[in-house]
Design a protein around this motif. Structure first.
Motif, short mmCIF file in Angstrom:
data_model
loop_
_atom_site.label_atom_id
_atom_site.label_comp_id
_atom_site.label_asym_id
_atom_site.label_seq_id
_atom_site.Cartn_x
_atom_site.Cartn_y
_atom_site.Cartn_z
N LEU A 33 0.46 -1.09 0.17
CA LEU A 33 -0.08 0.16 -0.28
C LEU A 33 0.75 1.67 0.06
O LEU A 33 0.90 1.93 -0.52
N CYS A 39 -4.88 3.62 -6.90
CA CYS A 39 -5.94 2.21 -6.51
C CYS A 39 -7.01 2.04 -7.12
O CYS A 39 -7.37 2.73 -7.98
N HIS A 40 -7.78 0.51 -7.56
CA HIS A 40 -8.64 0.13 -7.99
C HIS A 40 -9.64 0.14 -7.52
O HIS A 40 -9.74 -0.95 -6.22
N TYR A 56 -5.23 7.13 -3.20
CA TYR A 56 -4.97 6.66 -1.66
C TYR A 56 -4.38 7.47 -0.63
O TYR A 56 -3.39 7.89 -1.83
N VAL A 84 -11.20 -2.39 -2.71
CA VAL A 84 -10.15 -1.67 -2.98
C VAL A 84 -8.90 -1.84 -3.50
O VAL A 84 -7.81 -3.26 -2.82
N THR A 85 -8.35 -2.05 -4.75
CA THR A 85 -6.90 -2.66 -4.89
C THR A 85 -5.86 -1.85 -5.17
O THR A 85 -6.25 -1.53 -6.05
N VAL A 86 -5.53 -2.60 -4.77
CA VAL A 86 -4.35 -1.98 -5.27
C VAL A 86 -2.50 -2.63 -5.90
O VAL A 86 -2.09 -3.73 -4.99
N SER A 107 0.43 -7.40 -5.39
CA SER A 107 -1.31 -6.34 -5.15
C SER A 107 -1.91 -6.44 -4.06
O SER A 107 -1.48 -7.74 -2.79
#
Lengths: 226, 226
Positions: A33, A39-40, A56, A84-86, A107
């Protein structure tokens, strides 16, 4: 947080595929993070998923993001879980066989019900969250640029997501088919790394010529996202 | 497709925020999709969104991606709409005020019900789709590495998503607050560009020393994702 803290595994965050790539180390989550700033965000609207990129920032056990990106779905269901995906793409894994080709990546998925942070309800946290967001992508700008005024703060909503339900996947290293029958094919195999690097600052054409670039911005040139 | 073809706007793809950044040009969609190879796939499982990174490739009006990433949600509801998002982060927009800070980016959202492509139902399209996927991330590897055999193809499912319902957003250029009262603050403002670049190929340590790197791989070093 202690360095060896483990993430609690839930039905949603249990690694089902490619288990060897899953990590439950809180330190891995924090590292993934902290290494990015976009992020998505996934939300559900009328039963349909919507995935939007947004900025973010993280601070301790909280991930902050702008509320406007999810405003429609949050109005419809304030208790809805979001995702929330990074993702950081680190390279291509070029194996001897196409079936074994893959990607080196890091990820993180974070699930949770976002809490709205507004000037009306918690002005101090709103300002803190905006600073966290700003400093994660543009360190030094909070002390350099003009900070948000009361009118701007009133027009801003942040979402705060706890980092309690999360999943991390990391793939590193070379291809893994050297010891398979494909190893005898005599083909080159390896990793083609991909790096993300800050370039030279591009001054606003409206600036007077020769306006010096602040040191905190100039210093980032040629450094990478870690 | 003709160069000036427009995307059909639906309720899901209508630009609600930051309208100036929205594009309905099919050429813009194609350019954004062709510039990358990792997307974020959003699916809904038990009412909860899940956003996972995965490799994709595009060919004409079809976007291909691996079926395994969405296998659980697709089994539960084969007619469910998914969302595929591709984002390129091009730089930070460092304005005079923090409120006006932003990101230069190109992003595409594609909605649709994915069609499963399997060796049993359409072996020719499966092979074609795998080639599209492979060549988008690793051009030249389809003719260099070992192609999938029957057993590997039988273990593979692709998803094919039509590029009919899509939304594109693009933000480029300098900050926009030079003419606001903040322009008089005397602060530096501009864009800090971010570029993604291929590095030097890293040979599999299992290779014999001096094994030459194929030209199609070596040629990518120091080139960027466009």
């Amino acid at each position: 947080m202690s360095d060896d803290q483990r993430l609690t595994v839930t039905d949603r965050t249990r690694h089902r595929r490619l288990r060897e790539q899953g990590s439950t180390a809180r330190a891995d989550l924090d590292a993934v993070l902290r290494a990015g700033f976009v992020c998505h965000l996934g939300v559900v609207t009328d039963g349909v998923p919507m995935v939007v990129p947004t900025v973010y920032g993280t601070d301790g056990d909280t991930l902050y993001l702008h509320g406007s990106v999810a405003s429609r779905s949050l109005r419809a269901d304030p208790a809805a879980v979001v995702c929330v995906t990074v993702t950081h793409v680190d390279g291509l894994v070029l194996s001897r066989s196409l079936f074994e080709h893959g990607v080196n990546y890091r990820s993180a998925l974070v699930y949770g019900v976002p809490r709205r942070v507004t000037a009306g309800d918690d002005a101090a946290e709103l300002l803190h969250g905006l600073r966290v967001l700003s400093e994660q992508s543009a360190p030094g700008q909070w002390d350099y640029a003009r900070r948000p005024n009361a009118k701007e703060l009133a027009a801003t909503t942040l979402l705060a997501l706890p980092l309690t339900e999360a999943s991390v996947k990391i793939r590193t290293g070379p291809p893994e088919d050297a010891d398979s029958p494909d190893g005898a094919l005599g083909l080159w195999a390896g990793v083609l790394p991909l790096t993300t690097v800050w370039g030279a600052p591009e001054p606003d054409p409206a600036l007077p010529p020769g306006h010096p670039v602040p040191a905190h911005i100039a210093a980032r040139e040629a450094t990478g996202l870690s």
